[in-house]
Every structure is written in C-alpha cells, then in structure tokens.
Design a protein around this motif. Structure first.
Motif, PDB file in Angstrom:
ATOM      1  N   PRO A 274       0.805  -1.225   0.000  1.00 19.30           N
ATOM      2  CA  PRO A 274       0.000   0.000   0.000  1.00 19.30           C
ATOM      3  C   PRO A 274       0.839   1.276   0.000  1.00 19.30           C
ATOM      4  CG  PRO A 274      -0.946  -1.597   1.507  1.00 19.30           C
ATOM      5  CD  PRO A 274       0.353  -2.185   1.032  1.00 19.30           C
ATOM      6  N   PHE A 275       1.979   1.245   0.690  1.00 19.44           N
ATOM      7  CA  PHE A 275       2.836   2.436   0.753  1.00 19.44           C
ATOM      8  C   PHE A 275       3.155   2.969  -0.636  1.00 19.44           C
ATOM      9  CE2 PHE A 275       7.158   3.977   0.083  1.00 19.44           C
ATOM     10  CZ  PHE A 275       7.180   5.115   0.874  1.00 19.44           C
TER      11      PHE A 275
ATOM     12  N   LEU B   7      -9.374   6.209 -10.731  1.00 18.36           N
ATOM     13  CA  LEU B   7      -9.001   5.300  -9.639  1.00 18.36           C
ATOM     14  C   LEU B   7     -10.071   5.306  -8.544  1.00 18.36           C
ATOM     15  CD1 LEU B   7      -5.211   6.223  -9.297  1.00 18.36           C
ATOM     16  CD2 LEU B   7      -6.123   4.059 -10.145  1.00 18.36           C
ATOM     17  N   TRP B   8     -10.539   6.488  -8.199  1.00 14.62           N
ATOM     18  CA  TRP B   8     -11.537   6.624  -7.138  1.00 14.62           C
ATOM     19  C   TRP B   8     -12.835   5.889  -7.495  1.00 14.62           C
ATOM     20  CZ3 TRP B   8     -15.029  11.473  -6.879  1.00 14.62           C
ATOM     21  CH2 TRP B   8     -15.994  11.314  -5.866  1.00 14.62           C
ATOM     22  N   ARG B   9     -13.233   6.009  -8.740  1.00 13.34           N
ATOM     23  CA  ARG B   9     -14.552   5.481  -9.136  1.00 13.34           C
ATOM     24  C   ARG B   9     -14.512   4.021  -9.565  1.00 13.34           C
ATOM     25  NH1 ARG B   9     -15.061  11.111 -11.738  1.00 13.34           N
ATOM     26  NH2 ARG B   9     -16.404  12.212 -10.266  1.00 13.34           N
TER      27      ARG B   9
ATOM     28  N   GLU C 127     -10.417  -0.455  -1.245  1.00 13.64           N
ATOM     29  CA  GLU C 127     -11.025   0.715  -0.612  1.00 13.64           C
ATOM     30  C   GLU C 127      -9.978   1.721  -0.143  1.00 13.64           C
ATOM     31  OE1 GLU C 127     -14.215   1.823  -0.305  1.00 13.64           O
ATOM     32  OE2 GLU C 127     -14.572   0.227  -1.758  1.00 13.64           O
ATOM     33  N   ASP C 128      -8.854   1.227   0.352  1.00  5.32           N
ATOM     34  CA  ASP C 128      -7.787   2.137   0.786  1.00  5.32           C
ATOM     35  C   ASP C 128      -7.278   2.965  -0.393  1.00  5.32           C
ATOM     36  OD1 ASP C 128      -7.960   1.266   3.372  1.00  5.32           O
ATOM     37  OD2 ASP C 128      -6.283  -0.125   3.237  1.00  5.32           O
ATOM     38  N   GLN C 129      -7.141   2.321  -1.547  1.00  6.54           N
ATOM     39  CA  GLN C 129      -6.667   3.029  -2.733  1.00  6.54           C
ATOM     40  C   GLN C 129      -7.681   4.083  -3.172  1.00  6.54           C
ATOM     41  OE1 GLN C 129      -5.598   0.254  -5.826  1.00  6.54           O
ATOM     42  NE2 GLN C 129      -3.872  -0.568  -4.687  1.00  6.54           N
ATOM     43  N   ARG C 130      -8.950   3.759  -3.085  1.00  5.18           N
ATOM     44  CA  ARG C 130      -9.973   4.719  -3.490  1.00  5.18           C
ATOM     45  C   ARG C 130      -9.964   5.945  -2.572  1.00  5.18           C
ATOM     46  NH1 ARG C 130     -15.420   1.416  -4.971  1.00  5.18           N
ATOM     47  NH2 ARG C 130     -15.916   3.403  -5.985  1.00  5.18           N
ATOM     48  N   ARG C 131      -9.748   5.718  -1.289  1.00  4.69           N
ATOM     49  CA  ARG C 131      -9.643   6.848  -0.357  1.00  4.69           C
ATOM     50  C   ARG C 131      -8.407   7.690  -0.643  1.00  4.69           C
ATOM     51  NH1 ARG C 131     -11.029   2.955   3.436  1.00  4.69           N
ATOM     52  NH2 ARG C 131      -8.919   2.915   4.260  1.00  4.69           N
ATOM     53  N   GLU C 132      -7.289   7.038  -0.929  1.00  4.68           N
ATOM     54  CA  GLU C 132      -6.064   7.790  -1.251  1.00  4.68           C
ATOM     55  C   GLU C 132      -6.264   8.622  -2.516  1.00  4.68           C
ATOM     56  OE1 GLU C 132      -3.400   8.360   0.367  1.00  4.68           O
ATOM     57  OE2 GLU C 132      -3.737   6.961   2.018  1.00  4.68           O
ATOM     58  N   ALA C 133      -6.974   8.044  -3.487  1.00  5.43           N
ATOM     59  CA  ALA C 133      -7.251   8.788  -4.724  1.00  5.43           C
ATOM     60  C   ALA C 133      -8.086  10.030  -4.425  1.00  5.43           C
ATOM     61  CB  ALA C 133      -7.957   7.888  -5.729  1.00  5.43           C
ATOM     62  N   MET C 134      -9.050   9.912  -3.520  1.00  2.60           N
ATOM     63  CA  MET C 134      -9.865  11.072  -3.137  1.00  2.60           C
ATOM     64  C   MET C 134      -9.003  12.160  -2.506  1.00  2.60           C
ATOM     65  SD  MET C 134     -13.289   9.270  -1.521  1.00  2.60           S
ATOM     66  CE  MET C 134     -14.245  10.803  -1.377  1.00  2.60           C
TER      67      MET C 134
ATOM     68  N   ASP D  65     -16.421   4.832   4.380  1.00  2.00           N
ATOM     69  CA  ASP D  65     -15.052   5.354   4.416  1.00  2.00           C
ATOM     70  C   ASP D  65     -14.881   6.504   3.424  1.00  2.00           C
ATOM     71  OD1 ASP D  65     -14.451   3.551   6.329  1.00  2.00           O
ATOM     72  OD2 ASP D  65     -13.234   2.226   5.073  1.00  2.00           O
ATOM     73  N   GLN D  66     -15.427   6.324   2.228  1.00  2.01           N
ATOM     74  CA  GLN D  66     -15.347   7.388   1.230  1.00  2.01           C
ATOM     75  C   GLN D  66     -16.188   8.592   1.648  1.00  2.01           C
ATOM     76  OE1 GLN D  66     -15.708   6.160  -2.968  1.00  2.01           O
ATOM     77  NE2 GLN D  66     -15.534   4.048  -2.250  1.00  2.01           N
ATOM     78  N   LEU D  67     -17.333   8.314   2.247  1.00 10.29           N
ATOM     79  CA  LEU D  67     -18.181   9.414   2.738  1.00 10.29           C
ATOM     80  C   LEU D  67     -17.426  10.240   3.778  1.00 10.29           C
ATOM     81  CD1 LEU D  67     -20.869  10.910   2.972  1.00 10.29           C
ATOM     82  CD2 LEU D  67     -21.614   9.157   4.614  1.00 10.29           C
ATOM     83  N   GLU D  68     -16.709   9.558   4.654  1.00  8.70           N
ATOM     84  CA  GLU D  68     -15.943  10.263   5.684  1.00  8.70           C
ATOM     85  C   GLU D  68     -14.880  11.168   5.056  1.00  8.70           C
ATOM     86  OE1 GLU D  68     -13.676   9.315   9.887  1.00  8.70           O
ATOM     87  OE2 GLU D  68     -13.637   7.801   8.309  1.00  8.70           O
ATOM     88  N   VAL D  69     -14.182  10.662   4.027  1.00  7.55           N
ATOM     89  CA  VAL D  69     -13.176  11.476   3.346  1.00  7.55           C
ATOM     90  C   VAL D  69     -13.826  12.711   2.726  1.00  7.55           C
ATOM     91  CG1 VAL D  69     -11.529  11.554   1.431  1.00  7.55           C
ATOM     92  CG2 VAL D  69     -11.630   9.532   2.896  1.00  7.55           C
ATOM     93  N   ALA D  70     -14.978  12.512   2.096  1.00  9.94           N
ATOM     94  CA  ALA D  70     -15.677  13.632   1.457  1.00  9.94           C
ATOM     95  C   ALA D  70     -16.101  14.674   2.493  1.00  9.94           C
ATOM     96  CB  ALA D  70     -16.885  13.112   0.678  1.00  9.94           C
TER      97      ALA D  70
END
Length: 215
Positions: free
Chosen positions: A89-90, A114-116, A122-129, A160-165
C-alpha cells in the motif's frame, strides 16, 4: 555560473562515492537527501542507476520520485506502474502524492478514474480522493458533493469514502455542500438500517454539519 556548476558536479561526485561506502541505512538516507538537493546531471544519472539496480524497493521508489521531480520520464513511468500494481500500500500512496505534486491538476482525471473504480481496494480509493483534493480542491469539492448527492443503496453505503468527502468539505469550509449532507442525513434517519450502523452514520454526518455550521 560555470564555476558554480563545476563545484556542484564535484560535490555530487564526492557524495556519490561516499554513498556507496556507507553501511548504515540512516547515514545513506541523510546523504541521499543532500544529494538530491544538488542540480547536477551526475545526480540524475545516479538516480537512474538506483531506480534500475537498487535492491531496496523503498530506495527505488525514492529515486523514482526524485527523477519525476526532475522531469525524467523513467521516474514518472515507475510511479505510474505503482498505481497499477503496487507491491505494498505504501507505494500506491507514495505514487499518488508524488505524481500529484509533479503533474498537478493534469493528474485529476487519472485519480478520478481510480476513485470510481469499484474493483479497486477501498484504501486506494480513499487515497485517490485525497489526491483529488490536493491537485484541484475546487473541482474535488464539487465532485464530492455530487458523490454525496448520488449515493444510492444506503445498506451498501461506502462510509469510508463518505468520511473522506465530509472531512474535505470541513477542511475547505465548503458550506455549499451542507444541503447535500443534510439531505443524506434525512434519508439515513428514515431508512431501514441496522441501528448501530445508522447511529454511526448519523454521528459522522452530524459532526460534519456542526463543523460546517461553525465555518
């Protein structure tokens, strides 16, 4: 200027020689930081060798980052490869951060894809956000509000994505997103959801709304 360049090249050559003689990782790290601060073609060549031949994957990633910052295609290609197939992941996170720094808003569409991508971790999608917010905050906030508005199945809500948003809206005091968040809260409050899950989601949204109201 030529004298300064010659002095820089001389210092780079000396540091490179010392680098290969060092045995302690922390000493090499400190010297690496000094080396990459030098605008010398010798350093660029050194980084290319590191990228191709160093056994340490973290040092290869560091070399790729510095090459990318110097506009060398090899570095950009190595980082792009880490977006598609990171060993850990790093390396994905590192690639998102460095490519965002180097490419700026031109990197936005790649990050959005990447996000969509539902097949992405899920971790990658959050990082993309987070990358989207970094390279083009205004556009990202609009996309995050649209994301909140368009959330469908509440039982499969990507919390998780909602929290980032929500955190992005709060960080930028984007009060224009308040209506979308309030509407989502109303939907969740009236939905047939597990009581604990509903409570957790409403707590997260209420905290976001309160912070936006304080903005």
């Amino acid at each position: 200027a030529p004298a300064a360049s010659a002095d820089t090249d001389r210092e780079a050559a000396e540091l490179i020689e010392i680098y290969f003689a060092l045995e302690e990782p922390h000493e090499r790290d400190a010297l690496f930081d000094r080396l990459v601060s030098l605008p010398s073609p010798l350093v660029t060549d050194f980084l290319r060798v590191m990228l191709d031949e160093d056994e340490d994957e973290y040092l290869r990633a560091a070399a790729a980052a510095e090459l990318a910052r110097r506009g060398v295609p090899d570095g950009l290609e190595a980082l792009t490869a880490d977006l598609d197939d990171p060993e850990e992941p790093f390396f994905f996170t590192h690639a998102v951060q460095v490519l965002g720094e180097v490419l700026g808003s031109s990197f936005y569409e790649t990050l959005a894809t990447l996000w969509r991508d539902p097949n992405r971790d899920e971790d990658q999608r959050r990082e993309a956000m987070l990358g989207l917010e970094s390279v083009d905050p205004a556009r990202a906030l609009d996309d995050f509000v649209a994301f909140i508005t368009g959330l469908g199945d509440l039982e499969a809500l990507p919390d998780d994505q909602l929290e980032v948003a929500i955190l992005a809206l709060v960080r930028h005091r984007h009060v224009a997103g308040r209506a979308a968040l309030a509407a989502l809260r109303q939907r969740i409050a009236g939905a047939q959801l597990d009581a604990d899950e509903r409570s957790e989601l409403l707590g997260m949204i209420d905290e976001g709304l309160a912070l936006l109201d304080d903005a």
